[in-house]
Design a protein around this motif. Structure first.
Motif, short mmCIF file in Angstrom:
data_model
loop_
_atom_site.label_atom_id
_atom_site.label_comp_id
_atom_site.label_asym_id
_atom_site.label_seq_id
_atom_site.Cartn_x
_atom_site.Cartn_y
_atom_site.Cartn_z
N GLY A 162 0.83 -1.21 0.00
CA GLY A 162 0.00 0.00 0.00
C GLY A 162 0.86 1.25 0.00
N SER A 176 1.63 3.21 -2.60
CA SER A 176 1.44 4.14 -3.72
C SER A 176 0.71 5.41 -3.30
CB SER A 176 0.65 3.46 -4.85
OG SER A 176 -0.66 3.15 -4.41
N GLY A 222 1.04 4.63 3.49
CA GLY A 222 2.18 3.82 3.04
C GLY A 222 3.35 4.67 2.57
N SER A 265 -0.58 0.20 -8.57
CA SER A 265 -0.35 1.30 -9.53
C SER A 265 1.14 1.55 -9.74
CB SER A 265 -0.99 2.59 -9.00
OG SER A 265 -2.26 2.33 -8.48
N ASP A 318 -0.52 -7.04 -6.99
CA ASP A 318 -1.87 -7.09 -6.43
C ASP A 318 -1.78 -8.04 -5.24
OD1 ASP A 318 -4.48 -7.62 -5.71
OD2 ASP A 318 -5.22 -7.68 -7.77
N THR A 335 -3.83 -9.45 -3.53
CA THR A 335 -4.80 -10.56 -3.48
C THR A 335 -4.38 -11.72 -4.40
OG1 THR A 335 -6.20 -9.65 -5.24
CG2 THR A 335 -6.69 -8.97 -2.98
N ALA A 390 -1.51 -2.31 2.98
CA ALA A 390 -2.52 -2.16 1.92
C ALA A 390 -3.91 -2.41 2.51
CB ALA A 390 -2.25 -3.15 0.79
N GLY A 391 -4.85 -1.57 2.12
CA GLY A 391 -6.19 -1.76 2.67
C GLY A 391 -7.23 -0.99 1.88
N MET A 411 -1.20 -3.08 9.75
CA MET A 411 -1.92 -1.81 9.87
C MET A 411 -3.41 -2.10 10.10
SD MET A 411 -1.20 1.36 10.02
CE MET A 411 0.42 1.47 9.27
N SER A 425 -6.70 -0.56 12.70
CA SER A 425 -7.47 0.68 12.76
C SER A 425 -8.17 0.74 14.11
CB SER A 425 -8.53 0.65 11.64
OG SER A 425 -9.52 1.64 11.85
N PHE A 469 -8.80 8.26 12.11
CA PHE A 469 -8.84 8.88 10.79
C PHE A 469 -7.64 9.82 10.61
CE2 PHE A 469 -13.41 8.00 11.54
CZ PHE A 469 -13.65 7.22 10.43
N GLY A 497 -4.90 9.72 2.63
CA GLY A 497 -5.45 8.38 2.91
C GLY A 497 -6.95 8.33 2.75
N TYR A 517 -9.48 8.61 4.66
CA TYR A 517 -10.36 9.58 5.32
C TYR A 517 -10.54 10.85 4.48
CZ TYR A 517 -11.76 12.99 8.89
OH TYR A 517 -12.40 13.98 9.59
N1 LIG Z 1 -6.27 6.87 6.55
C1 LIG Z 1 -7.00 6.55 7.59
O1 LIG Z 1 -7.78 7.36 8.10
C2 LIG Z 1 -6.86 5.17 8.18
C3 LIG Z 1 -7.32 4.95 9.48
C4 LIG Z 1 -7.17 3.68 10.04
C5 LIG Z 1 -6.56 2.67 9.34
N2 LIG Z 1 -6.14 2.90 8.07
C6 LIG Z 1 -5.51 1.78 7.34
O2 LIG Z 1 -4.25 2.20 6.84
C7 LIG Z 1 -3.95 1.51 5.64
C8 LIG Z 1 -3.58 2.53 4.57
O3 LIG Z 1 -4.72 3.35 4.36
P1 LIG Z 1 -4.65 4.73 3.59
O4 LIG Z 1 -5.57 5.64 4.28
O5 LIG Z 1 -3.26 5.13 3.34
O6 LIG Z 1 -5.36 4.29 2.23
P2 LIG Z 1 -5.13 4.75 0.72
O7 LIG Z 1 -4.56 6.10 0.64
O8 LIG Z 1 -6.39 4.44 0.01
O9 LIG Z 1 -3.99 3.71 0.25
C9 LIG Z 1 -4.28 2.36 0.17
C10 LIG Z 1 -3.10 1.65 -0.42
O10 LIG Z 1 -3.41 0.24 -0.56
C11 LIG Z 1 -3.09 -0.15 -1.88
N3 LIG Z 1 -3.94 -1.27 -2.30
C12 LIG Z 1 -5.29 -1.35 -2.30
N4 LIG Z 1 -5.68 -2.52 -2.82
C13 LIG Z 1 -4.55 -3.20 -3.16
C14 LIG Z 1 -4.30 -4.45 -3.76
N5 LIG Z 1 -5.29 -5.30 -4.11
N6 LIG Z 1 -3.01 -4.83 -3.97
C15 LIG Z 1 -1.99 -3.99 -3.63
N7 LIG Z 1 -2.17 -2.81 -3.04
C16 LIG Z 1 -3.44 -2.40 -2.83
C17 LIG Z 1 -3.32 1.11 -2.72
O11 LIG Z 1 -2.56 1.07 -3.91
P3 LIG Z 1 -3.13 0.72 -5.38
O12 LIG Z 1 -4.52 1.26 -5.46
O13 LIG Z 1 -2.15 1.38 -6.27
O14 LIG Z 1 -3.06 -0.76 -5.48
C18 LIG Z 1 -2.75 2.18 -1.80
O15 LIG Z 1 -1.36 2.25 -1.95
C19 LIG Z 1 -5.19 0.68 5.30
O16 LIG Z 1 -4.99 -0.64 5.72
C20 LIG Z 1 -6.29 1.35 6.11
O17 LIG Z 1 -7.31 0.46 6.44
C21 LIG Z 1 -6.27 4.12 7.46
#
Ligand SMILES: NC(=O)c1ccc[n+]([C@@H]2O[C@H](COP(=O)([O-])OP(=O)(O)OC[C@H]3O[C@@H](n4cnc5c(N)ncnc54)[C@H](OP(=O)(O)O)[C@@H]3O)[C@@H](O)[C@H]2O)c1
Length: 285
Positions: A13, A15, A19, A39, A66, A68, A94-95, A143, A145, A190, A195, A197
């Motif tokens: 995650g 990109s 991350g 990506s 990917d 998955t 990644a999430g 990671m 939450s 959040f 990310g 949020y």
């Molecule tokens: N931001 C928040 O408020 C928050 C709060 C609590 C927990 N979290 C956790 O923190 C982590 C990161 O969240 P974020 O907020 O940074 O999200 P984000 O900006 O949407 O980034 C998600 C990352 O996961 C990657 N990803 C998604 N599906 C994937 C797949 N099938 N294979 C490989 N990579 C994949 C995306 O890259 P691609 O789309 O390029 O594959 C992206 O790099 C997550 O686990 C989320 O649940 C976030």
């Protein structure tokens, strides 16, 4: 683990969002970092940014993956091993999320949330651990939450995966404690500097209520380093109200759950009522 020079860390995650911040703090400390996401173009941009951190002698490797896909994960681990000969840290970051009334969420959406957030983390860890055992140690960071601490309304599938990561981390710690492999779980609230949020705020036009609080991706990245350096089992990263509420929930579940519900339900209902981004069934929100 405190000496970062020459260490090798895989960050999934990487990109966007949290991350990128995690990869940056690792590079700043001198670790070699493997950037993972689907990506390729975004990963290349992140790698270019990281290579400008001039003091660092780190190498940054981009492996579009990917998470998955089991063949993709196998390729990622063997590529990392061929490039660096070791894997010291794995950050399962990644999430994807998905807020929706539970009776309306599609079966496909449930499966993809579980696959990306939980199953892939277990599969990748399963592939990395033999390398850590052979080299005599390593650290896995999952990671989660705050949604893994108390199941959120309208986010059951997401909350289940995040609670699963907490349990997974505890099992890893218990199983490998005598073999120099450890694990930590990070529970952010959040993040208001990038990310998922950010996307929620854009869709709903509102921020979290004060009781729910917030954090930053930067603080989450610092917590990842602290967890590894100080071998912390679990770090909750959020403004103050949440931690005492979780303690209260542990000793008095009825009251703790009620407070969380009062604090967050309306905000989450608003998120769940918004149309999701078009590619949300497979793409991180
Ligand atoms: N931001 C928040 O408020 C928050 C709060 C609590 C927990 N979290 C956790 O923190 C982590 C990161 O969240 P974020 O907020 O940074 O999200 P984000 O900006 O949407 O980034 C998600 C990352 O996961 C990657 N990803 C998604 N599906 C994937 C797949 N099938 N294979 C490989 N990579 C994949 C995306 O890259 P691609 O789309 O390029 O594959 C992206 O790099 C997550 O686990 C989320 O649940 C976030």
């Amino acid at each position: 683990m405190r000496d970062w020079q020459g260490r090798v860390a895989i960050v999934t995650g990487a990109s966007g969002g949290i991350g990128v911040y995690v990869a940056r703090v690792l590079v700043e400390r001198g670790a070699n970092v493997v950037l993972v996401a689907r990506s390729a173009d975004k990963l290349a941009t992140v790698a270019t940014e990281l290579s400008k951190l001039t003091d660092s002698k780190s190498r940054v490797l981009v492996v579009p993956t990917d998470v998955t896909s089991l063949p993709d994960l196998e390729r990622l681990v063997s590529r990392t091993h061929v490039e660096f000969g070791q894997i010291d840290v794995l950050v399962n970051n990644a999430g994807i999320d998905g807020y929706c009334p539970f009776e309306k969420i599609s079966h496909e959406r449930i499966s993809s949330i579980v696959d990306v957030n939980l199953t892939s983390a277990m599969h990748l860890t399963r592939l990395v651990i033999p390398h850590m055992l052979k080299q005599g140690g390593g650290h896995v960071v999952n990671m989660s939450s705050t949604a893994g601490q108390v199941g959120p309304a309208f986010g059951a599938a997401y909350g289940v995966t995040k609670a699963g990561l907490i349990a997974f981390t505890e099992s890893l710690r218990a199983e490998y404690a005598d073999r120099w492999i450890s694990a930590s779980v990070i529970c952010p609230g959040f993040t208001n500097d990038g990310g998922i949020y950010e996307e929620m705020k854009r869709r709903t036009g509102r921020g979290t209520p004060a009781t729910v609080g917030y954090t930053t991706a930067k603080a989450v990245a610092k917590a990842v380093i602290k967890a590894i350096e100080q071998d912390k089992p679990e770090l909750i990263v959020n403004t103050p109200p949440m931690r005492p509420i979780f303690v209260l929930k542990a000793i008095w579940p009825t009251l703790g759950n009620w407070i969380v519900r009062q604090a967050s339900r309306r905000f989450l209902k608003k998120i769940a009522s918004q149309p999701e981004p078009s590619d949300s069934s497979v793409k991180a929100a």
